[in-house]
Write an enzyme that holds these catalytic residues in place. Structure first.
Site, PDB file in Angstrom:
ATOM      1  CG  ASP A 101      66.763 -63.970 -15.122  1.00  0.00           C
ATOM      2  OD1 ASP A 101      66.941 -64.947 -14.378  1.00  0.00           O
ATOM      3  OD2 ASP A 101      65.665 -63.405 -15.270  1.00  0.00           O
ATOM      4  CG  ASP A 203      64.656 -69.045 -13.828  1.00  0.00           C
ATOM      5  OD1 ASP A 203      63.819 -68.141 -13.771  1.00  0.00           O
ATOM      6  OD2 ASP A 203      64.405 -70.185 -14.288  1.00  0.00           O
ATOM      7  CD  GLU A 266      61.835 -67.357 -10.080  1.00  0.00           C
ATOM      8  OE1 GLU A 266      60.689 -67.096 -10.479  1.00  0.00           O
ATOM      9  OE2 GLU A 266      62.512 -68.280 -10.576  1.00  0.00           O
ATOM     10  CG  HIS A 327      59.211 -62.077 -15.682  1.00  0.00           C
ATOM     11  ND1 HIS A 327      60.011 -62.009 -14.555  1.00  0.00           N
ATOM     12  CD2 HIS A 327      59.405 -63.293 -16.203  1.00  0.00           C
ATOM     13  CE1 HIS A 327      60.666 -63.151 -14.434  1.00  0.00           C
ATOM     14  NE2 HIS A 327      60.318 -63.945 -15.417  1.00  0.00           N
ATOM     15  CG  ASP A 328      57.407 -65.379 -13.670  1.00  0.00           C
ATOM     16  OD1 ASP A 328      57.321 -65.503 -14.895  1.00  0.00           O
ATOM     17  OD2 ASP A 328      58.442 -65.626 -13.024  1.00  0.00           O
TER      18      ASP A 328
HETATM   19  C1  NOJ Z   1      60.965 -68.510 -13.512  1.00  0.00           C
HETATM   20  C2  NOJ Z   1      60.860 -67.389 -14.479  1.00  0.00           C
HETATM   21  O1  NOJ Z   1      60.679 -66.185 -13.777  1.00  0.00           O
HETATM   22  C3  NOJ Z   1      59.721 -67.705 -15.396  1.00  0.00           C
HETATM   23  O2  NOJ Z   1      59.398 -66.628 -16.229  1.00  0.00           O
HETATM   24  C4  NOJ Z   1      60.098 -68.925 -16.195  1.00  0.00           C
HETATM   25  O3  NOJ Z   1      59.030 -69.300 -17.030  1.00  0.00           O
HETATM   26  C5  NOJ Z   1      60.451 -70.089 -15.260  1.00  0.00           C
HETATM   27  N1  NOJ Z   1      61.331 -69.677 -14.212  1.00  0.00           N
HETATM   28  C6  NOJ Z   1      61.148 -71.166 -16.030  1.00  0.00           C
HETATM   29  O4  NOJ Z   1      62.448 -70.746 -16.338  1.00  0.00           O
END
Ligand code: NOJ
Length: 531
Positions: A101, A203, A266, A327-328
């Site tokens: 990542d 990210d 992402e 994970h989000d």
């Molecule tokens: C995206 C990530 O997937 C997330 O987990 C994170 O909190 C935010 N970006 C900030 O980096």
């Protein structure tokens, strides 16, 4: 998979690991790199081709590693650089690629770059971050909001300016208009690529560039109370700026300095904007993550439409991809309901494009309810009660029925799901018809039948809860029939080519059954039929 295969990322199945929650080996309740090494045989048996790790770098962990204090180190919580090298070596020996990542949009406020930057207005690193004078009223420079609640500007009393943070105040945004920042991050990419890392998931790549004039964002006329507060304004000037594509093309050139690596972005944008991230003449990300299944209503016609939209919007030569969990976002088992998780698995692994699985989804892990005192996610802490919490999809992997599910010998950093005594890898391996064995069978079939990887996607007209399509290449075809409803259905279709035999049912109990023109599916059943 052959290591020399330049386009392995088109053929492979990706698996995202959230290292904190995969396997702990040093009894601190948090997963580590040694734990991932121990579990490589499991991943090999599952049949995935690449593992993607959420951040493992030194971090104060304000956002659990997405606040990086050193881009070229390993946080002691996860292990050492030797551990990482051992993981990369062992993964490669097992034929698995390793994706890291990369978090280039922001650092931790503890990163030496930011410590320098905030020390004085004339520090050489001042312009590495986004500093602005207060607005006319002495308040923030403009109306930009943080994704994690509240304003996006933090006042620094020492230098009497504000800095911008799209996420937490402990995550100041880097200034990607500054060429020195770009060079620094590209060198960090090279550091890991030289170590043999096979690519990056970048990210919030669509955030990197902000409006040069710092104009106010417009208010969102469709904002509904109870939604994420930052949605009160539209991110017109904060994300998806045209210049971001030049940056991504530069990143891609760094990737291309090394052979056979992959750049994944992402991106949460509508499909018509998302596809721009392949870049002009495909000079951008190889795979702009397609998250549409994370939020599309789980109805056959809606899913059929998003597939059709995506397929038609893809630029010529662009390779598609599909993501079912991360994970989000809430776990797929909770989004689509337990009964549909197998259908979702069959969809993910039979669509055209690289599939990404999220750890634990292969055993049907669901969103775990987190009591207020157990909340760890800073997003939920900042914006409580509107359902933004991400802890519930980050709970420890359920390996077996021993204390703490075989994840750790200590109390895990997040609570385990209550059902781990039954829902765990050991039990699923023993049950020939478990969802884990379905995932394995699907991945095996994908490897066996080239049409499931490189065949075209041909939709077939269907009604109600049925989703029907064909994957075909060089005369070989398979038909996929998915029942997204709980009632049995009978599909009669000559056009569908529903004659052949069932290669796989989501219930793993009909293989070899002959079909002649009509296919009966039970409620919540999906099937792959030889064409
Ligand atoms: C995206 C990530 O997937 C997330 O987990 C994170 O909190 C935010 N970006 C900030 O980096």
């Amino acid at each position: 998979m052959k290591q020399s295969d330049e386009t392995w990322w088109r053929h492979g199945v990706f698996y995202q690991i959230y290292p904190r929650s995969f396997q702990d080996t040093n009894a601190d309740g948090v997963g580590d790199i040694a734990g991932i090494i121990n579990r490589l045989p499991y991943l090999e048996a599952l049949g995935v081709d690449a593992i993607g790790l959420s951040p493992i770098f030194p971090s104060p962990m304000a956002d659990f590693g997405y606040d990086i204090a050193d881009y070229t180190g390993v946080d002691p919580l996860f292990g050492t650089m030797e551990d990482f090298d051992a993981l990369a070596g062992a993964a490669h020996a097992a034929g698995l690629k390793v994706i890291l990542d990369l978090v280039p949009n922001h650092t931790s406020d503890q990163h030496p770059w930011f410590v320098e930057s905030r020390s004085s207005r004339d520090n050489p690193k001042r312009d590495w971050y986004i500093w602005r004078e207060p607005g006319a009223d002495g308040g923030p420079p403009n109306n930009w909001l943080s994704e994690f609640g509240g304003g996006a500007w933090e006042y620094d009393a020492t230098t009497r300016q504000y800095y911008y943070h799209a996420f937490l105040a402990q995550q100041p945004d880097l200034n990607w208009r500054n060429p020195e920042v770009r060079r620094a991050i590209y060198d960090i990419m090279r550091f890991w690529l030289r170590k043999g890392v096979d690519g990056f998931r970048v990210d919030v790549i669509w955030h990197l560039i902000k409006d040069a004039e710092f104009r106010d964002n417009p208010t969102n006329p469709n904002f509904l109370e109870g939604r994420r507060p930052h949605q009160k304004i539209l991110p017109l000037y904060t994300t998806d700026q045209p210049e971001v594509h030049d940056v991504i093309a530069e990143m891609r050139r760094v990737i291309d300095e090394f052979g056979s690596r992959v750049l994944i972005g992402e991106i949460y944008l509508p499909l018509e904007r998302l596809v721009a991230y392949y870049g002009k003449d495909l000079s951008g990300a190889h795979l702009p993550f397609n998250f549409v299944l994370l939020s599309a209503p789980w109805h056959a016609r809606s899913i059929e439409k998003v597939i059709a939209d995506y397929e038609s919007l893809l630029p010529v030569g662009a390779w598609p991809n599909w993501v079912l969990g991360n994970h989000d976002r809430p776990r797929v088992a909770s989004r689509v309901g337990r009964d549909q998780t197998r259908v979702a698995a069959m969809l993910l692994l039979t669509l055209r494009g690289t599939p990404t699985l999220y750890y634990g989804d292969e055993i049907g892990m669901h969103q775990v309810a987190i009591a207020p005192e157990q909340v760890r996610d800073p997003f939920e802490k900042n914006v409580p009660g509107v359902g933004v919490g991400r802890d519930g999809c980050r709970t420890p992997m359920q390996w077996d029925a021993t204390t703490h599910a075989g994840f750790s010998t200590a109390t895990p950093w997040l609570p385990l799901a209550g059902d781990f005594l039954h829902e765990n890898v050991v039990n699923h391996e023993a049950d020939a018809r478990s969802i884990l064995n379905l995932y394995k069978a699907l991945i095996r079939l994908r490897k066996k039948l080239p049409q499931l990887v490189s065949g075209s996607y041909v939709p077939i007209a269907a009604q109600g809860d049925v989703l029907l399509y064909r994957r075909e290449s060089e005369g070989a075809a398979v038909v996929i029939a998915l029942n997204l409803g709980a009632e049995p259905v009978s599909i009669v279709s000559d056009a569908a080519g529903l004659s052949g035999e069932i290669l796989l049912s989501t219930f793993l109990d009909r293989e070899g059954e002959k079909i002649e023109g009509t296919l009966d599916l039970r409620g919540n059943e999906g099937a792959i039929i030889s064409g």
